[in-house]
Write an enzyme that holds these catalytic residues in place. Sequence first.
Site, PDB file in Angstrom:
ATOM      1  N   TRP A 102       0.135 -17.463 -10.587  1.00  0.00           N
ATOM      2  CA  TRP A 102      -0.607 -16.341 -10.008  1.00  0.00           C
ATOM      3  C   TRP A 102      -1.498 -16.844  -8.857  1.00  0.00           C
ATOM      4  CZ3 TRP A 102      -5.964 -15.381 -10.036  1.00  0.00           C
ATOM      5  CH2 TRP A 102      -6.307 -14.131  -9.481  1.00  0.00           C
ATOM      6  N   ASP A 106      -6.350   0.775  -7.691  1.00  0.00           N
ATOM      7  CA  ASP A 106      -6.733   0.956  -9.093  1.00  0.00           C
ATOM      8  C   ASP A 106      -8.071   1.701  -9.210  1.00  0.00           C
ATOM      9  OD1 ASP A 106      -6.843   0.641 -11.778  1.00  0.00           O
ATOM     10  OD2 ASP A 106      -6.656  -1.536 -11.779  1.00  0.00           O
ATOM     11  N   ARG A 113      -5.509  -9.126 -19.630  1.00  0.00           N
ATOM     12  CA  ARG A 113      -6.298  -8.189 -18.825  1.00  0.00           C
ATOM     13  C   ARG A 113      -6.562  -6.900 -19.632  1.00  0.00           C
ATOM     14  NH1 ARG A 113      -5.414  -5.062 -13.175  1.00  0.00           N
ATOM     15  NH2 ARG A 113      -7.247  -5.832 -12.141  1.00  0.00           N
ATOM     16  N   LYS A 127       2.209   2.159  -4.611  1.00  0.00           N
ATOM     17  CA  LYS A 127       2.146   0.719  -4.895  1.00  0.00           C
ATOM     18  C   LYS A 127       2.302   0.583  -6.402  1.00  0.00           C
ATOM     19  CE  LYS A 127      -1.064  -3.213  -4.769  1.00  0.00           C
ATOM     20  NZ  LYS A 127      -2.445  -3.610  -4.460  1.00  0.00           N
ATOM     21  N   TRP A 128       3.410  -0.004  -6.834  1.00  0.00           N
ATOM     22  CA  TRP A 128       3.780  -0.053  -8.259  1.00  0.00           C
ATOM     23  C   TRP A 128       3.485  -1.445  -8.799  1.00  0.00           C
ATOM     24  CZ3 TRP A 128       7.114   3.817 -10.790  1.00  0.00           C
ATOM     25  CH2 TRP A 128       7.485   3.463 -12.086  1.00  0.00           C
ATOM     26  N   ASP A 129       2.498  -1.519  -9.694  1.00  0.00           N
ATOM     27  CA  ASP A 129       2.024  -2.822 -10.161  1.00  0.00           C
ATOM     28  C   ASP A 129       2.516  -3.119 -11.578  1.00  0.00           C
ATOM     29  OD1 ASP A 129       0.597  -5.184 -10.057  1.00  0.00           O
ATOM     30  OD2 ASP A 129      -1.256  -4.228  -9.366  1.00  0.00           O
ATOM     31  N   MET A 130       2.419  -4.364 -11.978  1.00  0.00           N
ATOM     32  CA  MET A 130       2.795  -4.799 -13.331  1.00  0.00           C
ATOM     33  C   MET A 130       1.991  -6.062 -13.581  1.00  0.00           C
ATOM     34  SD  MET A 130       4.906  -6.925 -15.292  1.00  0.00           S
ATOM     35  CE  MET A 130       6.128  -6.877 -16.547  1.00  0.00           C
ATOM     36  N   CYS A 144       4.696  -4.738  -6.782  1.00  0.00           N
ATOM     37  CA  CYS A 144       3.576  -5.667  -6.933  1.00  0.00           C
ATOM     38  C   CYS A 144       3.560  -6.076  -8.393  1.00  0.00           C
ATOM     39  CB  CYS A 144       2.279  -4.931  -6.572  1.00  0.00           C
ATOM     40  SG  CYS A 144       0.773  -5.842  -6.925  1.00  0.00           S
ATOM     41  N   ASP A 153      -2.036 -12.075  -4.651  1.00  0.00           N
ATOM     42  CA  ASP A 153      -3.430 -11.643  -4.745  1.00  0.00           C
ATOM     43  C   ASP A 153      -4.333 -12.620  -4.000  1.00  0.00           C
ATOM     44  OD1 ASP A 153      -3.026  -9.343  -6.103  1.00  0.00           O
ATOM     45  OD2 ASP A 153      -3.455 -10.147  -8.088  1.00  0.00           O
TER      46      ASP A 153
HETATM   47  C1  GLA Z   1      -3.153  -6.447  -9.160  1.00  0.00           C
HETATM   48  C2  GLA Z   1      -2.719  -6.306  -7.723  1.00  0.00           C
HETATM   49  C3  GLA Z   1      -3.921  -6.058  -6.845  1.00  0.00           C
HETATM   50  C4  GLA Z   1      -4.647  -4.835  -7.307  1.00  0.00           C
HETATM   51  C5  GLA Z   1      -5.026  -4.972  -8.759  1.00  0.00           C
HETATM   52  C6  GLA Z   1      -5.612  -3.684  -9.286  1.00  0.00           C
HETATM   53  O1  GLA Z   1      -3.867  -7.608  -9.367  1.00  0.00           O
HETATM   54  O2  GLA Z   1      -1.984  -7.408  -7.309  1.00  0.00           O
HETATM   55  O3  GLA Z   1      -3.533  -5.927  -5.500  1.00  0.00           O
HETATM   56  O4  GLA Z   1      -3.830  -3.713  -7.109  1.00  0.00           O
HETATM   57  O5  GLA Z   1      -3.911  -5.315  -9.562  1.00  0.00           O
HETATM   58  O6  GLA Z   1      -5.962  -3.751 -10.609  1.00  0.00           O
END
Ligand code: GLA
Length: 703
Positions: free
Chosen positions: A177, A347, A423, A456-459, A506, A528
């Site tokens: 990361w 977020d 998290r 923006k689709w996060d995981m 993402c 990040d």
């Molecule tokens: C991840 C993404 C960030 C941001 C945060 C929000 O870490 O990589 O860019 O969107 O989540 O919680």
Amino acid sequence: MIERCKFYDGWILKTQNTWYVISISESGALHNIYWGPSLHAEEDIPLPQFLIPSSFDGEKGYLPLEYPEWGGYLFSVPCVKITFPDGNRKTLLKYKCSELGKDAYGNDQLIITLVDGYYNIRVVLNYVVYENFDIIERFVEIFNEGTDYVILDIAHSASWNLPLNRDYRLTYCHGNWAREFNIKHIPIHEGKFVIESRKGHTSHDFNPWFMLDDLNRNATEESGEVWFGALAYSGNWKILVEKTPFGLTKAVGGINDFDSIFKLKPTKWFRNPSFFGGYTNKGFGQASRNLHNLQRKYVFPYNFKNTLRKVLYNSWEATMFNVNEEDQIKLAEKAASIGVELFVIDDGWFGARNNDRAGLGDWRVNPQKFPKGLGPLIEKVNSLGMDFGIWVEPEMVNEDSDLYRNHSDWVMRFPKCKPEKGRNQWNLNVAKPEVADFIFNSVDALLSNYNIKFIKWDMNKAITDPGWIEFENDRRKEIWIRYTWNLYEIFDRLRNKHPHVMFETCSGGGGRVDLGILHRTDQFWTSDNTNPYDRLIIQEGCSYVYSAKSMVAWVTDSGQFDLKYRFHSAMMGVLGIGANLHKWSENDFKLAKAMIEEYKKIRHIVQDGDLYRLISPQRSDFAAIQYVSRDKKESVIFCFRTTTHFGKCSIEIFPRGLEPTEMYSGKGLIGEISGKGIMDGGLKVQLPKDFSSEMLYFEAKKR
Ligand code: GLA
């Protein structure tokens, strides 16, 4: 072009500069007998290697098989291993028939059918030839034509076999990361070397691609032979490079077989992910350019593949979870004033999301932060001339959420142990159809109710507890595959229903970047880590496979760097601004406006042009990356200096990819210079300070 090979019974897959030759052995096994530069005639194909078998080794052990099945004398890595209900675990595939056709884009496709000698299993190998890019796509379909189920223990996508009896060097990337895409070169000796993900997403640790060159001839950026491959898969994957005792080096890859099986019922079939492979004798740079071109022309979703990516603003690093209508409107006004085109709220906008301990799963607008919903903010953003985008992380749930209170059984878990949190969140079991439907419906509702143009689709958590208590006991290990398939299907459904919406992948930065997800998303959040110097290294590693048109880079407040340096670093991909605009001075706004204007003038070269890694930030105190427009009329070069040694205030670069006879002029050149003059004579760039940067731009004289 695909032709029959008469000299050796088989086929020649011809691209602009390469031949890939497949042949059928006397016993009906399919093997690769050549992969390299185009030859003059079939007779020039080097003789295959014939070894004298002993009782310890047989034909299967030393032939470079196209799709080696486990069983008999195969002791190297197999592509496929099947368990039959009667206890048989041996497969014996033999050539049955072939067919030539075209794919949806009109590229030549070869379809070869292999069948098992004893069981009703049909294995269909597909080859699509991307002539202009010297790349071949391979994927395999396995059909169960028997009356009972079979278990697929291994079903990889391809074995890429390299010329025999040579020593190779492997180039790959590793990281974690905030430290993605570090390039490494290692020699390959007899034995096996594995890169993989067991985390349920592509992962930051390794990325699914390989490049191999001859250890004794060391390819460079612009010269030498490179064989390369990139796998289009976003779940658990594996690429294994093996050198056998018989001098065969092969890269085998596909869905990771670790903790994974697939029960294939009668009449059902299984298709594994595409594995793209290519060859060039023009070094790593050309391998990358070929992959970038492939991505832009064939991999990206159709909707936006010909559209330049917009300059975006995202307030995550500035405001974190503290988002609200009033403040976002203020930021939007400031962002619009410098030329931002897409305003993305990250977020914190939904459920009880004031920190990372609550809210994930409740995809309803938070009424305290946005009393009238998102409508007023979106209208304001639109009235300022920008599109509106939003962040989601729908594969996760917080314990403190209505979703968990109502559907605790949707959390991925084993029967007794409590699933691990990361998290403060858990993974939803996206392999379950009802969870997949919930995710689709949640995002669909957002897109249907609001004028949202970008997701923006996060995981943000690896899969730690891949249990599926409610599923048939002997099929629970299908969870890894079904999760990824469902995820892909969600994207496909959303894109179909909302074709005007652009998607960014993402996963805590670059944790889900691969050609599989990039077939469903238009760009990715690279890391990040937004330190502009660290980014030079991360972005360079990323450029081995992924085009600048998909690589998002923000200007943030990270580190003590000039704003200009931060801009230059971020202008090498899809430019975004992630800084706290409330803290910027008037001068910062002035400079930012000018830089964004400049970016808009050159972004077609960066996003759609050819990329040349002139000086690697990993190997010197400088870095220089060049982009050349496809018609070779324009070029832009970003130059960076880390430290100044002994008062040396200029660096020398040797640009490439220009038209030798064109006369160029512009920033960085004195007067008019021919392409040949620039490439042979080089350019001197003044960089007098530590952490300084310059952007050169020149264009060919209009005739
Ligand atoms: C991840 C993404 C960030 C941001 C945060 C929000 O870490 O990589 O860019 O969107 O989540 O919680």
